[in-house]
Write a protein that holds these residues in place. Sequence first.
Motif, PDB file in Angstrom:
ATOM      1  N   ARG A  53      63.592  30.047  56.641  1.00 19.61           N
ATOM      2  CA  ARG A  53      64.990  29.589  56.674  1.00 19.61           C
ATOM      3  C   ARG A  53      65.223  28.316  55.874  1.00 19.61           C
ATOM      4  NH1 ARG A  53      66.867  33.530  56.698  1.00 19.61           N
ATOM      5  NH2 ARG A  53      67.554  34.831  58.403  1.00 19.61           N
ATOM      6  N   MET A  54      64.195  27.464  55.808  1.00 15.40           N
ATOM      7  CA  MET A  54      64.338  26.228  55.023  1.00 15.40           C
ATOM      8  C   MET A  54      64.571  26.565  53.548  1.00 15.40           C
ATOM      9  SD  MET A  54      63.898  23.453  56.862  1.00 15.40           S
ATOM     10  CE  MET A  54      63.247  22.168  55.810  1.00 15.40           C
ATOM     11  N   GLU A  55      63.944  27.644  53.091  1.00 15.99           N
ATOM     12  CA  GLU A  55      64.013  27.975  51.665  1.00 15.99           C
ATOM     13  C   GLU A  55      65.046  29.042  51.371  1.00 15.99           C
ATOM     14  OE1 GLU A  55      62.254  26.293  49.537  1.00 15.99           O
ATOM     15  OE2 GLU A  55      61.078  25.205  51.038  1.00 15.99           O
ATOM     16  N   ASP A  56      65.252  29.942  52.328  1.00 14.02           N
ATOM     17  CA  ASP A  56      66.102  31.114  52.088  1.00 14.02           C
ATOM     18  C   ASP A  56      67.004  31.283  53.303  1.00 14.02           C
ATOM     19  OD1 ASP A  56      67.202  33.602  51.791  1.00 14.02           O
ATOM     20  OD2 ASP A  56      65.355  34.583  51.151  1.00 14.02           O
ATOM     21  N   ALA A  57      68.256  30.926  53.108  1.00 18.46           N
ATOM     22  CA  ALA A  57      69.132  30.825  54.282  1.00 18.46           C
ATOM     23  C   ALA A  57      69.642  32.161  54.784  1.00 18.46           C
ATOM     24  CB  ALA A  57      70.310  29.919  53.947  1.00 18.46           C
ATOM     25  N   LYS A  58      69.574  33.195  53.945  1.00 10.51           N
ATOM     26  CA  LYS A  58      70.354  34.390  54.288  1.00 10.51           C
ATOM     27  C   LYS A  58      69.582  35.652  54.638  1.00 10.51           C
ATOM     28  CE  LYS A  58      74.642  33.330  51.899  1.00 10.51           C
ATOM     29  NZ  LYS A  58      74.428  32.800  50.539  1.00 10.51           N
ATOM     30  N   VAL A  59      68.508  35.904  53.914  1.00 11.08           N
ATOM     31  CA  VAL A  59      67.877  37.224  54.035  1.00 11.08           C
ATOM     32  C   VAL A  59      67.348  37.444  55.457  1.00 11.08           C
ATOM     33  CG1 VAL A  59      65.950  38.617  53.149  1.00 11.08           C
ATOM     34  CG2 VAL A  59      67.361  37.295  51.597  1.00 11.08           C
ATOM     35  N   GLN A  75      55.743  28.407  48.923  1.00  9.18           N
ATOM     36  CA  GLN A  75      55.752  28.749  47.488  1.00  9.18           C
ATOM     37  C   GLN A  75      56.391  30.115  47.265  1.00  9.18           C
ATOM     38  OE1 GLN A  75      54.808  26.829  44.954  1.00  9.18           O
ATOM     39  NE2 GLN A  75      54.242  25.179  46.349  1.00  9.18           N
ATOM     40  N   LEU A  76      55.974  31.055  48.086  1.00 12.44           N
ATOM     41  CA  LEU A  76      56.435  32.444  47.939  1.00 12.44           C
ATOM     42  C   LEU A  76      57.946  32.548  48.166  1.00 12.44           C
ATOM     43  CD1 LEU A  76      55.398  35.497  47.797  1.00 12.44           C
ATOM     44  CD2 LEU A  76      55.471  35.437  50.280  1.00 12.44           C
ATOM     45  N   ILE A  77      58.378  31.930  49.247  1.00  9.29           N
ATOM     46  CA  ILE A  77      59.790  32.070  49.621  1.00  9.29           C
ATOM     47  C   ILE A  77      60.676  31.347  48.603  1.00  9.29           C
ATOM     48  CG2 ILE A  77      61.482  31.640  51.451  1.00  9.29           C
ATOM     49  CD1 ILE A  77      58.736  31.588  53.257  1.00  9.29           C
ATOM     50  N   ARG A  78      60.197  30.157  48.208  1.00  5.01           N
ATOM     51  CA  ARG A  78      60.966  29.385  47.223  1.00  5.01           C
ATOM     52  C   ARG A  78      61.152  30.203  45.948  1.00  5.01           C
ATOM     53  NH1 ARG A  78      58.715  23.493  47.037  1.00  5.01           N
ATOM     54  NH2 ARG A  78      59.705  23.477  49.096  1.00  5.01           N
ATOM     55  N   ARG A  79      60.092  30.890  45.564  1.00  4.24           N
ATOM     56  CA  ARG A  79      60.120  31.674  44.324  1.00  4.24           C
ATOM     57  C   ARG A  79      61.175  32.798  44.399  1.00  4.24           C
ATOM     58  NH1 ARG A  79      56.809  31.305  39.648  1.00  4.24           N
ATOM     59  NH2 ARG A  79      57.160  33.185  38.425  1.00  4.24           N
ATOM     60  N   TYR A  80      61.290  33.408  45.564  1.00 10.60           N
ATOM     61  CA  TYR A  80      62.156  34.600  45.628  1.00 10.60           C
ATOM     62  C   TYR A  80      63.468  34.380  46.386  1.00 10.60           C
ATOM     63  CZ  TYR A  80      58.094  36.593  43.549  1.00 10.60           C
ATOM     64  OH  TYR A  80      57.073  36.815  42.673  1.00 10.60           O
ATOM     65  N   ALA A  81      63.670  33.176  46.894  1.00  5.12           N
ATOM     66  CA  ALA A  81      64.940  32.902  47.579  1.00  5.12           C
ATOM     67  C   ALA A  81      66.077  33.153  46.591  1.00  5.12           C
ATOM     68  CB  ALA A  81      64.973  31.460  48.058  1.00  5.12           C
ATOM     69  N   LYS A  96      68.250  38.805  44.475  1.00  6.98           N
ATOM     70  CA  LYS A  96      69.065  39.860  45.103  1.00  6.98           C
ATOM     71  C   LYS A  96      68.245  41.096  45.493  1.00  6.98           C
ATOM     72  CE  LYS A  96      73.493  38.361  44.509  1.00  6.98           C
ATOM     73  NZ  LYS A  96      73.075  36.962  44.507  1.00  6.98           N
ATOM     74  N   ALA A  97      67.091  41.235  44.848  1.00  5.41           N
ATOM     75  CA  ALA A  97      66.276  42.430  45.129  1.00  5.41           C
ATOM     76  C   ALA A  97      65.586  42.338  46.492  1.00  5.41           C
ATOM     77  CB  ALA A  97      65.230  42.605  44.040  1.00  5.41           C
ATOM     78  N   VAL A  98      65.491  41.121  47.033  1.00  3.68           N
ATOM     79  CA  VAL A  98      64.774  40.974  48.308  1.00  3.68           C
ATOM     80  C   VAL A  98      65.724  41.306  49.462  1.00  3.68           C
ATOM     81  CG1 VAL A  98      63.479  39.398  49.799  1.00  3.68           C
ATOM     82  CG2 VAL A  98      63.214  39.267  47.319  1.00  3.68           C
ATOM     83  N   ALA A  99      65.363  42.369  50.194  1.00  4.98           N
ATOM     84  CA  ALA A  99      66.268  42.869  51.239  1.00  4.98           C
ATOM     85  C   ALA A  99      65.948  42.273  52.601  1.00  4.98           C
ATOM     86  CB  ALA A  99      66.158  44.388  51.311  1.00  4.98           C
ATOM     87  N   ALA A 100      64.694  41.917  52.828  1.00  3.48           N
ATOM     88  CA  ALA A 100      64.305  41.352  54.130  1.00  3.48           C
ATOM     89  C   ALA A 100      62.940  40.689  53.983  1.00  3.48           C
ATOM     90  CB  ALA A 100      64.231  42.457  55.185  1.00  3.48           C
ATOM     91  N   TRP A 101      62.634  39.818  54.942  1.00  3.85           N
ATOM     92  CA  TRP A 101      61.293  39.212  55.024  1.00  3.85           C
ATOM     93  C   TRP A 101      60.579  39.776  56.240  1.00  3.85           C
ATOM     94  CZ3 TRP A 101      58.915  36.367  51.492  1.00  3.85           C
ATOM     95  CH2 TRP A 101      59.698  35.704  50.518  1.00  3.85           C
TER      96      TRP A 101
END
Length: 656
Positions: A229-235, A123-129, A132-137
């Motif tokens: 990675r499933m939700e956010d491919a890049k960060v 839920q969390l990752i999907r929301r913020y994937a 641009k403000a998210v620099a890292a996990w």
Amino acid sequence: MKIGVDYYPEQWDRALWEKDAEVMARTGVKLVRIGEFAWSRLEPREGEYDFGWLDEVIGIFSRYTIGTVLCTPTNCPPLWLYEKHPEMIQVGGDGRQIRTGIRGHRCINSPVFREYAKKINTQLIRRYAGNKAVAAWQIDNELEAYLCTCEVCRGKFREWLIEKYGSVECINQAHGNSVWSGEYSSITQVQPPTDYPKAWQNPALCLDWYRFTCDSTEDFVRDTMMTIRMEDAKVPITTNTWLCENTPDFYKLFEPLDFVSYDNYPPVRIPDDPEEFYSHAFHLDLMRGVKNKNFWVMEQLSGATGSWAPMSPAPKPGMIMGYALQAMVHGADTVMHFRWRTALTGAEMHWHGILDHSNTPNRRFLEFCELCRRVSQLGILDGTYIQSDIAILYSPEADAAFKIQPQTEGFYYFQQLKAFHAAFSHFGANIDVVSPEADLSRYKVVIAPSLYVYKKSVTENIYRFVVNGGTVVLTARSGAKDENNNCIMDTLPTVFKELVGAEVSEYDPIGSEKRIIRDFAGNEFECSQWCDILKLNTARAYAEYNDGDHRCMPAVSMNRYCSGVAYYVGTVCKSDFYESLASNLMMQTGIPKLKGLPRGMEVTTRTNGRDEYICFFNNSDKPAVMPLPKPMFSVINSAGKDRLELKPFEMDIVKK
Ligand code: GAL
């Protein structure tokens, strides 16, 4: 290079968020880390998610051009979840569940925990994937090699053993279970080591248990990484680590992750005894060596520390700036201070942040502002890296095995590594601390203290390095154990005998007793803890015992092997010996030395492949003066200099 802070919006009144962001932006803060303990705010009741507050916080910071490091909140499952599924609570070595209400009490192997963790993370990752403000996990917080003995962990440990050994008979054989009628007739009889003193437990079982716990943590990290990675491919993804009692295998832990981050709390008390290790540069080099690339500091000392122990003294003037810059010149691209403001509530209310409870600017805050300004002028170091001729090998297995079986009074694995690190630092050398399996071909000198537990690939790596012309230093207790942590029927250092051209005819664990050794040039040094008495085959004596029962017997040897050289140090000395040996090794291998460094002066050289920058850090509470070998340009003061005058904990950086 960036400065950031760890921030806990859930602990502060909403009205403060914007004010904090505004002050941070003016100060020069570029990043905040948020959320590692905030599960109960993100999912107050099962399946009811509340991201509104987090949207607001991330939005506020982003308006002030401050990026966010977002954390998966799995360190602290909410109490509703523990209440519903008490089986996911860790069980200690005493067989009892750990009490909840503090933090970190989830069993990372529990399928129930994993299921709920996956749900909130998704839920969390999907929301913020894509935000641009998210620099890292950051995954969880300070993951350890957890010694949980719950039913799930027991079952998984048994499966792990069967997968490794194939059958109960093979486990019995590998663990040497004929001792004390320890033979299993069924896998169900396997139990993890308990809270009883380690001395009474089977070292082979204990080491496999450590390996299993490391694998479990790695598995949890991989699983979480996949969810991200499933939700956010890049960060980029990391987890923050530290040096705790149950240290995970850093090399495995970070293998799937993009970068290493470290929680850096250097001690603020300067020891009176110069033999006591003080510089934490070793830990920074260790962290850089995990992935052989620059890392982040995710938590950095910001004030007096105290929560599980009484409060420490506050960082001395210069330390806030000095220790952040020290981390940076050792490879930290980003340093995040723990924490922006000291908590008013909770167990850590006396673990101080940059700001005190009063929330008014203080001495540390002003120094922090100065740090941010300084870092903004260090763009010249962006993209630079550290190149070393010297490597010290750190083996998580040896570390664990020595914790399982302390060898003799005063003998600590880490201290041996630190002694060599301090000795080479004394001559201003760059030093890498790397895995025994790392590619060693780039080094001239490799220090491999106490490679205690056999591993074929490591042994081959060391031989290969020397065959190809490298100089290696091995020390006492090398080759003592087979891969199962059992002793070997052979003279020490067993697999390394041929390489060092010498063998241990007798050893004497002298502990705190003192002896003297004398080197080939007639210099005398005190030694203690351990005495290997060497029989030389092809090697020559580098130093001999000069008193006691072992007088005139070799203690340190030197052997030419193929195109390289192998030293063996069979005892543990004080810093004067290691400095003398380091000086000789550097001379023989053509590694340049910086002479005349005052005590505490640390030097790191960074390069971008073309220019070199030498960073001088006065890690002492006394001013230091040092002539430069030739006039150089100071990047800090934009001025030419032929000598450095540094205040306590001050750094200067000159272009070579
Ligand atoms: C770290 C931890 C932080 C905080 C800090 C100070 O080990 O990650 O959450 O507890 O220590 O105690």
